[in-house]
Scaffold this motif. Structure first.
Motif, PDB file in Angstrom:
ATOM      1  N   MET A   1       0.903  -1.318  -0.088  1.00  0.00           N
ATOM      2  CA  MET A   1      -0.121  -0.144   0.062  1.00  0.00           C
ATOM      3  C   MET A   1       0.760   1.165  -0.075  1.00  0.00           C
ATOM      4  SD  MET A   1      -3.157   0.687   2.567  1.00  0.00           S
ATOM      5  CE  MET A   1      -2.475  -0.351   3.843  1.00  0.00           C
ATOM      6  N   ILE A   2       1.681   1.467   1.054  1.00  0.00           N
ATOM      7  CA  ILE A   2       2.541   2.503   1.067  1.00  0.00           C
ATOM      8  C   ILE A   2       3.704   2.428   0.107  1.00  0.00           C
ATOM      9  CG2 ILE A   2       4.032   3.931   2.609  1.00  0.00           C
ATOM     10  CD1 ILE A   2       2.348   3.122   4.955  1.00  0.00           C
ATOM     11  N   ASP A   3       4.234   1.111   0.137  1.00  0.00           N
ATOM     12  CA  ASP A   3       5.253   0.845  -0.991  1.00  0.00           C
ATOM     13  C   ASP A   3       4.909   1.230  -2.157  1.00  0.00           C
ATOM     14  OD1 ASP A   3       6.882   0.095   1.249  1.00  0.00           O
ATOM     15  OD2 ASP A   3       6.583  -2.094   0.888  1.00  0.00           O
ATOM     16  N   GLN A   4       3.922   0.820  -2.711  1.00  0.00           N
ATOM     17  CA  GLN A   4       3.296   0.967  -4.241  1.00  0.00           C
ATOM     18  C   GLN A   4       3.379   2.386  -4.393  1.00  0.00           C
ATOM     19  OE1 GLN A   4      -1.045   0.270  -5.210  1.00  0.00           O
ATOM     20  NE2 GLN A   4      -0.008  -1.237  -6.409  1.00  0.00           N
ATOM     21  N   HIS A   5       2.671   3.221  -3.301  1.00  0.00           N
ATOM     22  CA  HIS A   5       2.738   4.629  -3.661  1.00  0.00           C
ATOM     23  C   HIS A   5       3.858   5.409  -3.799  1.00  0.00           C
ATOM     24  CE1 HIS A   5       0.885   8.551  -2.519  1.00  0.00           C
ATOM     25  NE2 HIS A   5       2.007   8.696  -1.993  1.00  0.00           N
ATOM     26  N   MET A   6       4.766   4.847  -2.856  1.00  0.00           N
ATOM     27  CA  MET A   6       6.466   5.466  -2.851  1.00  0.00           C
ATOM     28  C   MET A   6       7.135   5.066  -4.169  1.00  0.00           C
ATOM     29  SD  MET A   6       6.091   7.650  -0.634  1.00  0.00           S
ATOM     30  CE  MET A   6       7.762   8.120  -0.762  1.00  0.00           C
ATOM     31  N   GLU A   7       6.846   3.980  -4.617  1.00  0.00           N
ATOM     32  CA  GLU A   7       7.431   3.401  -5.730  1.00  0.00           C
ATOM     33  C   GLU A   7       7.264   4.436  -7.153  1.00  0.00           C
ATOM     34  OE1 GLU A   7       7.186  -0.373  -8.983  1.00  0.00           O
ATOM     35  OE2 GLU A   7       6.351  -0.416  -6.930  1.00  0.00           O
ATOM     36  N   PHE A   8       6.337   5.067  -6.962  1.00  0.00           N
ATOM     37  CA  PHE A   8       5.856   6.016  -8.125  1.00  0.00           C
ATOM     38  C   PHE A   8       6.257   7.472  -7.802  1.00  0.00           C
ATOM     39  CE2 PHE A   8       3.594   2.147  -9.208  1.00  0.00           C
ATOM     40  CZ  PHE A   8       3.773   2.108 -10.479  1.00  0.00           C
ATOM     41  N   LYS A   9       7.142   7.667  -6.695  1.00  0.00           N
ATOM     42  CA  LYS A   9       7.413   9.083  -6.307  1.00  0.00           C
ATOM     43  C   LYS A   9       7.754   9.841  -7.541  1.00  0.00           C
ATOM     44  CE  LYS A   9      10.326  11.584  -3.278  1.00  0.00           C
ATOM     45  NZ  LYS A   9      11.513  11.430  -1.902  1.00  0.00           N
ATOM     46  N   GLY A  10       7.182  11.124  -7.653  1.00  0.00           N
ATOM     47  CA  GLY A  10       7.380  12.111  -8.545  1.00  0.00           C
ATOM     48  C   GLY A  10       6.381  11.966  -9.693  1.00  0.00           C
ATOM     49  N   SER A  11       5.636  11.001  -9.606  1.00  0.00           N
ATOM     50  CA  SER A  11       4.458  10.970 -10.837  1.00  0.00           C
ATOM     51  C   SER A  11       3.339  11.483 -10.055  1.00  0.00           C
ATOM     52  CB  SER A  11       4.127   9.347 -11.155  1.00  0.00           C
ATOM     53  OG  SER A  11       5.432   8.835 -11.533  1.00  0.00           O
ATOM     54  N   LYS A  12       2.404  11.778 -10.758  1.00  0.00           N
ATOM     55  CA  LYS A  12       1.085  12.470 -10.311  1.00  0.00           C
ATOM     56  C   LYS A  12       0.007  11.650 -10.546  1.00  0.00           C
ATOM     57  CE  LYS A  12       2.164  17.244 -12.185  1.00  0.00           C
ATOM     58  NZ  LYS A  12       2.415  17.684 -10.756  1.00  0.00           N
ATOM     59  N   VAL A  13       0.113  10.292 -11.169  1.00  0.00           N
ATOM     60  CA  VAL A  13      -0.968   9.290 -11.198  1.00  0.00           C
ATOM     61  C   VAL A  13       0.034   8.050 -11.178  1.00  0.00           C
ATOM     62  CG1 VAL A  13      -2.695  10.450 -12.018  1.00  0.00           C
ATOM     63  CG2 VAL A  13      -1.208   9.388 -13.522  1.00  0.00           C
ATOM     64  N   TYR A  14      -0.518   6.925 -11.081  1.00  0.00           N
ATOM     65  CA  TYR A  14       0.052   5.608 -11.329  1.00  0.00           C
ATOM     66  C   TYR A  14      -1.325   4.554 -11.379  1.00  0.00           C
ATOM     67  CZ  TYR A  14      -0.200   4.272  -6.338  1.00  0.00           C
ATOM     68  OH  TYR A  14      -0.521   4.128  -4.960  1.00  0.00           O
ATOM     69  N   GLY A  15      -0.977   3.469 -12.132  1.00  0.00           N
ATOM     70  CA  GLY A  15      -2.340   2.711 -12.374  1.00  0.00           C
ATOM     71  C   GLY A  15      -1.969   1.218 -12.209  1.00  0.00           C
TER      72      GLY A  15
END
Length: 459
Positions: A1-15
């Motif tokens: 949950m947090i790891d997935q969010h942080m994996e896309f650091k710098g992005s405005k969205v991820y899917g």
């Protein structure tokens, strides 16, 4: 949950994909503001897939309604949560919190060292049950004294999912049309009938005997009465409208919604709040000092609704608890028609298409160090100067936020006030040392439970 969010650091969205369905997660606070508020007309509804499991009753609840039906019901219910209405409910909540404290005090004489250890999930479930019974259904119960009361027993059957009910829920998500064709129901019809009888009997009795009680049933009865008057005026003017008079099922659906929100969500929030106070003795000490100051000002008078509202540090403690452990780990919005979401300079941040499901990962955002320094630290002072409202979302945001959030906050504040006033909260032998590593599932339940020790203050 947090790891997935942080994996896309710098992005405005991820899917990601949920089975075959794409889910789009928003990381950017500007995008969240656009979706939740500024461009709300494009994102009025929750994901339609979430409604697949709704029974005929629950499909009428505010959280499940869509478009104009949702707008109408929201307008009907909003007056029920004004300051004056909450003030009228205050005494009902105060009585429940007093009974909870008394339950602990009655057990202390049996304790060998003058302190008792309690599993807080069980304790706060009793408290939340008593609150929702009196506030939403007009029923006075004391689940601390009588856990075999029918309201508590049936409430448990509704909120504790077993293997059979979980299997039904999964099948509804995978094949909703077939499940509806087979007339399969996740909720036991007998349980629905119990609550329906409870509400309708109470309404009939109050109408016949002109009984007024400051609870949700009274407020819904008033809403029904006002709606009937409005409809008569509309008919006199030969106006056309899509809606009809409020039915008994409409009223029952809202009561059931308040039940689910007030039963599990409140008890979980209180478990985490008391755990954090137990593990952060400096915070508990500061809160205790504020409470003693208020008690001194009361000069023997009872604590009032206004007294609770003016407590700044208690506010910050509650806010930090809901920041670190939000009631819902995420929320969503469904895009109704194509739109380019642009920033203030006209730059396109994201091109949303009709049917897109946009997820707002509340738990991950609350634990993002870009928004909250040292997010794993329980620090109420971080709210002393305010925070970005689009990175702090414990009750959602915009017109579709939790309509009962002010009632929930009052419920949380009252019991925390009473517990900290009367007891020192300390770690028990079974208390988890690192809750973030212990919690499992979407409901954030620790495997070991919530164990705390209560020791009375010597003052």
């Amino acid at each position: 949950m947090i790891d997935q969010h942080m994996e896309f650091k710098g992005s405005k969205v991820y899917g990601v994909y949920a089975l075959r369905d794409p889910l789009i997660f928003l990381r950017d606070s500007e995008l969240i503001k656009l979706v939740g508020i500024q461009k709300f007309d494009y994102f009025v509804n929750h994901n339609a897939m979430h409604n697949n499991m709704n029974e005929s009753i629950l499909s009428k609840s505010l959280i499940s309604l869509r478009n104009e039906q949702w707008r109408e019901m929201r307008n009907i219910l909003t007056p029920a949560f004004t300051g004056s209405k909450l003030r009228a409910m205050y005494e009902l909540l105060q009585e429940c919190s007093a009974e909870a404290v008394q339950h602990i005090q009655e057990q202390l004489p049996k304790a060998q060292d003058g302190a008792i250890e309690l599993e807080m999930r069980d304790f706060f479930t009793c408290y939340a049950n008593d609150v929702i019974a009196t506030v939403a259904f007009g029923v006075k119960v004391n689940s601390f004294r009588r856990k075999d009361n029918e309201f508590f027993r049936i409430g448990q059957s509704l909120t504790v999912f077993n293997y059979k009910s979980m299997t039904k829920a999964v099948l509804f998500a995978l094949m909703p049309r077939i499940m509806r064709l087979l007339k399969v129901q996740v909720m036991d019809p007998k349980v629905i009938d119990y609550f329906k009888s409870l509400v309708l009997v109470a309404m009939k009795y109050r109408q016949e005997h002109n009984v007024i009680r400051p609870d949700m049933i009274h407020l819904l009865m008033e809403a029904k009465r006002l709606r009937s008057e409005d409809l008569k005026k509309e008919n006199q003017n030969d106006s056309k409208h899509w809606y009809s008079d409020l039915s008994d099922d409409d009223l029952l659906a809202q009561c059931l919604l308040f039940f689910f929100a007030g039963y599990g969500i409140i008890s979980t929030a209180l478990c985490f709040l008391t755990y954090e106070l137990c593990m952060n003795q400096d915070v508990q000490k500061n809160l205790y000092e504020e409470i003693l100051s208020v008690q001194q000002d009361l000069a023997g008078n009872p604590l009032s609704y206004e007294d609770i509202k003016r407590m700044k540090y208690l506010d910050m403690v509650i806010m930090e608890g809901l920041r670190k452990w939000p009631p819902a780990i995420s929320t969503d919005r469904e895009c109704s028609k194509d739109i380019d979401l642009k920033d203030e300079n006209g730059q396109v941040l994201f091109a949303a298409k009709a049917g897109d499901v946009l997820q707002i990962p509340i738990f991950a955002i609350h634990h993002d160090p870009e928004h909250f320094e040292e997010p794993e630290k329980f620090d109420p002072e971080r709210f002393s100067n305010g925070v970005n409202p689009f990175t702090y979302l414990p009750f959602g945001l915009g017109p579709r936020n939790c309509i009962g959030n002010r009632l929930a906050l009052m419920e949380l504040k009252l019991i925390i006030y009473q517990l900290v006033l009367n007891f020192k909260l300390m770690p028990a032998e079974k208390t988890v040392s690192n809750m973030l590593k212990s919690v499992v599932g979407h409901n954030l339940q620790p495997k070991e439970g919530f164990w705390l020790k209560f020791q009375p203050h010597t003052h």
